[in-house]
Design a protein around this motif. Structure first.
Motif, PDB file in Angstrom:
ATOM      1  N   SER A 138       5.193   4.273  -3.980  1.00  0.00           N
ATOM      2  CA  SER A 138       3.964   3.808  -4.643  1.00  0.00           C
ATOM      3  C   SER A 138       3.591   2.434  -4.091  1.00  0.00           C
ATOM      4  CB  SER A 138       4.201   3.699  -6.149  1.00  0.00           C
ATOM      5  OG  SER A 138       5.141   2.681  -6.414  1.00  0.00           O
ATOM      6  N   SER A 139       2.296   2.087  -4.222  1.00  0.00           N
ATOM      7  CA  SER A 139       1.893   0.761  -3.743  1.00  0.00           C
ATOM      8  C   SER A 139       2.606  -0.331  -4.546  1.00  0.00           C
ATOM      9  CB  SER A 139       0.369   0.592  -3.785  1.00  0.00           C
ATOM     10  OG  SER A 139      -0.115   0.855  -5.087  1.00  0.00           O
ATOM     11  N   GLN A 140       2.837  -0.081  -5.854  1.00  0.00           N
ATOM     12  CA  GLN A 140       3.545  -1.071  -6.673  1.00  0.00           C
ATOM     13  C   GLN A 140       4.938  -1.352  -6.109  1.00  0.00           C
ATOM     14  OE1 GLN A 140       1.890   1.471  -7.895  1.00  0.00           O
ATOM     15  NE2 GLN A 140       0.372   0.618  -9.307  1.00  0.00           N
ATOM     16  N   LYS A 141       5.630  -0.275  -5.783  1.00  0.00           N
ATOM     17  CA  LYS A 141       7.011  -0.427  -5.345  1.00  0.00           C
ATOM     18  C   LYS A 141       7.090  -1.088  -3.966  1.00  0.00           C
ATOM     19  CE  LYS A 141      11.180   1.872  -6.563  1.00  0.00           C
ATOM     20  NZ  LYS A 141      11.783   3.084  -7.105  1.00  0.00           N
ATOM     21  N   LEU A 142       6.225  -0.666  -3.067  1.00  0.00           N
ATOM     22  CA  LEU A 142       6.211  -1.251  -1.718  1.00  0.00           C
ATOM     23  C   LEU A 142       5.863  -2.739  -1.808  1.00  0.00           C
ATOM     24  CD1 LEU A 142       6.439  -0.937   1.351  1.00  0.00           C
ATOM     25  CD2 LEU A 142       4.064  -0.131   1.393  1.00  0.00           C
ATOM     26  N   ALA A 143       4.861  -3.048  -2.643  1.00  0.00           N
ATOM     27  CA  ALA A 143       4.438  -4.444  -2.793  1.00  0.00           C
ATOM     28  C   ALA A 143       5.580  -5.286  -3.374  1.00  0.00           C
ATOM     29  CB  ALA A 143       3.207  -4.525  -3.689  1.00  0.00           C
ATOM     30  N   GLN A 144       6.251  -4.731  -4.354  1.00  0.00           N
ATOM     31  CA  GLN A 144       7.349  -5.459  -5.004  1.00  0.00           C
ATOM     32  C   GLN A 144       8.468  -5.783  -4.013  1.00  0.00           C
ATOM     33  OE1 GLN A 144       9.330  -3.125  -7.966  1.00  0.00           O
ATOM     34  NE2 GLN A 144      10.229  -4.897  -9.012  1.00  0.00           N
ATOM     35  N   MET A 145       8.809  -4.801  -3.166  1.00  0.00           N
ATOM     36  CA  MET A 145       9.819  -5.010  -2.123  1.00  0.00           C
ATOM     37  C   MET A 145       9.457  -6.186  -1.224  1.00  0.00           C
ATOM     38  SD  MET A 145      10.656  -1.311  -0.408  1.00  0.00           S
ATOM     39  CE  MET A 145      11.130  -2.148   1.125  1.00  0.00           C
ATOM     40  N   MET A 146       8.127  -6.334  -0.988  1.00  0.00           N
ATOM     41  CA  MET A 146       7.663  -7.322  -0.023  1.00  0.00           C
ATOM     42  C   MET A 146       7.234  -8.628  -0.670  1.00  0.00           C
ATOM     43  SD  MET A 146       5.495  -4.858   2.485  1.00  0.00           S
ATOM     44  CE  MET A 146       5.039  -6.279   3.448  1.00  0.00           C
ATOM     45  N   ASP A 147       7.446  -8.732  -2.005  1.00  0.00           N
ATOM     46  CA  ASP A 147       7.086  -9.960  -2.706  1.00  0.00           C
ATOM     47  C   ASP A 147       5.597 -10.287  -2.620  1.00  0.00           C
ATOM     48  OD1 ASP A 147       9.097 -11.171  -4.129  1.00  0.00           O
ATOM     49  OD2 ASP A 147      10.055 -12.010  -2.353  1.00  0.00           O
ATOM     50  N   ILE A 148       4.765  -9.267  -2.663  1.00  0.00           N
ATOM     51  CA  ILE A 148       3.321  -9.494  -2.741  1.00  0.00           C
ATOM     52  C   ILE A 148       2.804  -8.657  -3.907  1.00  0.00           C
ATOM     53  CG2 ILE A 148       3.017  -9.982  -0.269  1.00  0.00           C
ATOM     54  CD1 ILE A 148       2.006  -7.119   0.056  1.00  0.00           C
ATOM     55  N   SER A 149       1.515  -8.811  -4.261  1.00  0.00           N
ATOM     56  CA  SER A 149       0.988  -8.013  -5.364  1.00  0.00           C
ATOM     57  C   SER A 149       0.490  -6.669  -4.824  1.00  0.00           C
ATOM     58  CB  SER A 149      -0.154  -8.756  -6.053  1.00  0.00           C
ATOM     59  OG  SER A 149      -1.263  -8.796  -5.189  1.00  0.00           O
ATOM     60  N   ALA A 150       0.510  -5.668  -5.702  1.00  0.00           N
ATOM     61  CA  ALA A 150       0.045  -4.338  -5.293  1.00  0.00           C
ATOM     62  C   ALA A 150      -1.427  -4.394  -4.890  1.00  0.00           C
ATOM     63  CB  ALA A 150       0.258  -3.342  -6.425  1.00  0.00           C
ATOM     64  N   SER A 151      -2.198  -5.278  -5.543  1.00  0.00           N
ATOM     65  CA  SER A 151      -3.619  -5.320  -5.184  1.00  0.00           C
ATOM     66  C   SER A 151      -3.815  -5.929  -3.798  1.00  0.00           C
ATOM     67  CB  SER A 151      -4.443  -6.037  -6.260  1.00  0.00           C
ATOM     68  OG  SER A 151      -4.273  -7.415  -6.164  1.00  0.00           O
ATOM     69  N   GLN A 152      -2.979  -6.904  -3.460  1.00  0.00           N
ATOM     70  CA  GLN A 152      -3.086  -7.438  -2.095  1.00  0.00           C
ATOM     71  C   GLN A 152      -2.739  -6.375  -1.056  1.00  0.00           C
ATOM     72  OE1 GLN A 152      -0.321 -10.506  -0.244  1.00  0.00           O
ATOM     73  NE2 GLN A 152      -2.265 -11.559  -0.032  1.00  0.00           N
ATOM     74  N   LEU A 153      -1.679  -5.636  -1.323  1.00  0.00           N
ATOM     75  CA  LEU A 153      -1.294  -4.560  -0.407  1.00  0.00           C
ATOM     76  C   LEU A 153      -2.447  -3.586  -0.204  1.00  0.00           C
ATOM     77  CD1 LEU A 153       0.860  -2.819   1.138  1.00  0.00           C
ATOM     78  CD2 LEU A 153       1.455  -1.825  -1.058  1.00  0.00           C
ATOM     79  N   ARG A 154      -3.049  -3.140  -1.330  1.00  0.00           N
ATOM     80  CA  ARG A 154      -4.140  -2.159  -1.228  1.00  0.00           C
ATOM     81  C   ARG A 154      -5.343  -2.748  -0.499  1.00  0.00           C
ATOM     82  NH1 ARG A 154      -2.226  -0.339  -6.638  1.00  0.00           N
ATOM     83  NH2 ARG A 154      -3.521  -2.015  -7.466  1.00  0.00           N
ATOM     84  N   GLN A 155      -5.683  -3.998  -0.834  1.00  0.00           N
ATOM     85  CA  GLN A 155      -6.806  -4.656  -0.155  1.00  0.00           C
ATOM     86  C   GLN A 155      -6.560  -4.780   1.345  1.00  0.00           C
ATOM     87  OE1 GLN A 155      -7.950  -8.583  -1.587  1.00  0.00           O
ATOM     88  NE2 GLN A 155      -8.013  -7.798  -3.676  1.00  0.00           N
ATOM     89  N   ASP A 156      -5.348  -5.182   1.700  1.00  0.00           N
ATOM     90  CA  ASP A 156      -5.024  -5.334   3.126  1.00  0.00           C
ATOM     91  C   ASP A 156      -5.222  -4.010   3.857  1.00  0.00           C
ATOM     92  OD1 ASP A 156      -4.377  -7.977   2.793  1.00  0.00           O
ATOM     93  OD2 ASP A 156      -2.236  -7.762   3.213  1.00  0.00           O
ATOM     94  N   LEU A 157      -4.658  -2.945   3.288  1.00  0.00           N
ATOM     95  CA  LEU A 157      -4.721  -1.648   3.969  1.00  0.00           C
ATOM     96  C   LEU A 157      -6.142  -1.103   4.007  1.00  0.00           C
ATOM     97  CD1 LEU A 157      -1.406   0.047   2.773  1.00  0.00           C
ATOM     98  CD2 LEU A 157      -1.839  -1.169   4.910  1.00  0.00           C
ATOM     99  N   ASN A 158      -6.944  -1.426   2.978  1.00  0.00           N
ATOM    100  CA  ASN A 158      -8.334  -0.951   2.947  1.00  0.00           C
ATOM    101  C   ASN A 158      -9.153  -1.435   4.143  1.00  0.00           C
ATOM    102  OD1 ASN A 158      -8.242   0.665   0.735  1.00  0.00           O
ATOM    103  ND2 ASN A 158      -8.932  -0.915  -0.717  1.00  0.00           N
ATOM    104  N   HIS A 159      -8.736  -2.539   4.755  1.00  0.00           N
ATOM    105  CA  HIS A 159      -9.443  -3.007   5.952  1.00  0.00           C
ATOM    106  C   HIS A 159      -9.371  -1.993   7.095  1.00  0.00           C
ATOM    107  CE1 HIS A 159     -10.441  -7.117   4.830  1.00  0.00           C
ATOM    108  NE2 HIS A 159      -9.233  -7.298   4.356  1.00  0.00           N
ATOM    109  N   PHE A 160      -8.371  -1.134   7.048  1.00  0.00           N
ATOM    110  CA  PHE A 160      -8.099  -0.281   8.210  1.00  0.00           C
ATOM    111  C   PHE A 160      -8.379   1.193   7.964  1.00  0.00           C
ATOM    112  CE2 PHE A 160      -5.336  -3.996   8.357  1.00  0.00           C
ATOM    113  CZ  PHE A 160      -5.715  -4.529   9.566  1.00  0.00           C
TER     114      PHE A 160
END
Lengths: 216, 216
Positions: free
Chosen positions: A39-61
């Motif tokens: 899940s985006s929550q879990k991946l984000a948590q592993m990387m010490d970032i927020s899930a919304s940042q992860l989703r926003q970053d990936l949305n660029h691509f």
């Protein structure tokens, strides 16, 4: 993906680009662990970032993952690799066969990712002819022809500060497309050349800044 | 400046902090050239940034320069050095005496800026007892006592990925305040420890991303 189908990412901020290698690194570890989805929550948590940042970053691509399902780990890993440009082979040389040049030459896993080192160059006759990790050290006088003849796209500079601009000029004249500079000086290259500076002392100063509140 | 008079820079964005070493580096070169003063326009131009960015960045830390006069080069250089925390001496050890550890040990100008390296550590008995740039390589079993007895504040990790977390744990237990990690893995440390990761492969991937439009 052929070059002419390649999407443009000119609109993507450099801070986002700089996080891609970290995503790639974490996903690579999950692929090794044979995890199928996350899940985006879990991946984000592993990387010490927020899930919304992860989703926003990936949305660029593009669109990755599915609501309620998360990401397919292997697919996302491959996609991010493509975005970074890892389906190409980048041929590289290192100029400066001192400890730092040799340390980089020993970083053998670079080649697995498509960054292949073909030679080191130095001016020191005692080093010329030796080899590091199976890669020969050549005389600097051979640099131009070697770069031109072997489709070398990246030159890595690990010479002392005073010699760095001269080496950069020679690499550019010989036809490299990108330079990775470790000399502690800001070299100048034509606009058409991609330059990444690795100023190690700068990182140490950032560490100092962050530490200074703790010093007595 | 005493610790209790030290201003807090908690409000300053990390992107600004990361530009301070570059300002310091450029100003250092101007000091060497014995330049007395410089306008914000000229300094910004040298550094390939806008004059307004330069002024905004410096405004985070106080008032520097005078309208119509510009900056006193030496004063600004000293001030930025203080902001970075360079008036302290940071005692350092390197764990991992391979090529990269040795390359860093040879970076002798670190000590001029107050970053003083006192020992390297390794597990390889063939390396223990040798020295690099006048600095001895010790057995890893001596790490804890050496760090505790010599007021070591920074531990530099240049061991393989698999060993990095273990080394970080030992450095933290021995009392370092900051870690500069070169192993290509994200290590975990307590919140009280300042961690700077230097992921060299990440820079190569950013170079790849920027190069991929030029690959055939």
């Amino acid at each position: 993906m052929k070059k002419d189908q390649r999407p443009s990412y000119d609109h993507v901020p450099m801070v986002v680009i700089k996080r891609l290698p970290k995503y790639y690194r974490y996903l690579g570890e999950l692929v090794e662990k044979k995890l199928e989805r996350i899940s985006s929550q879990k991946l984000a948590q592993m990387m010490d970032i927020s899930a919304s940042q992860l989703r926003q970053d990936l949305n660029h691509f593009g669109e990755f993952g599915q609501q309620g399902y998360g990401y397919r780990v292997e697919d996302l890993y491959q996609e991010i690799g493509k975005i970074i440009g890892l389906e190409y082979q980048y041929n590289m040389v290192i100029v400066g066969a001192g400890n730092l040049g040799r340390a980089l030459a020993n970083y053998s896993n670079f080649c697995l990712r498509g960054f292949c080192l073909w030679a080191l160059f130095d001016i020191d006759p005692e080093l010329v002819g030796l080899n590091v990790n199976g890669i020969g050290i050549k005389d600097i006088s051979e640099l131009h022809d070697f770069v031109a003849d072997n489709n070398i796209s990246i030159g890595i500079i690990t010479v002392p500060k005073e010699a760095a601009q001269g080496v950069a000029d020679r690499l550019v004249a010989a036809g490299v497309k990108g330079i990775w500079n470790f000399a502690p000086v800001d070299i100048k290259v034509p606009d058409s050349i991609i330059l990444e500076n690795e100023h190690l002392a700068d990182s140490l100063m950032v560490l100092s800044f962050r530490l200074r509140g703790k010093m007595g």
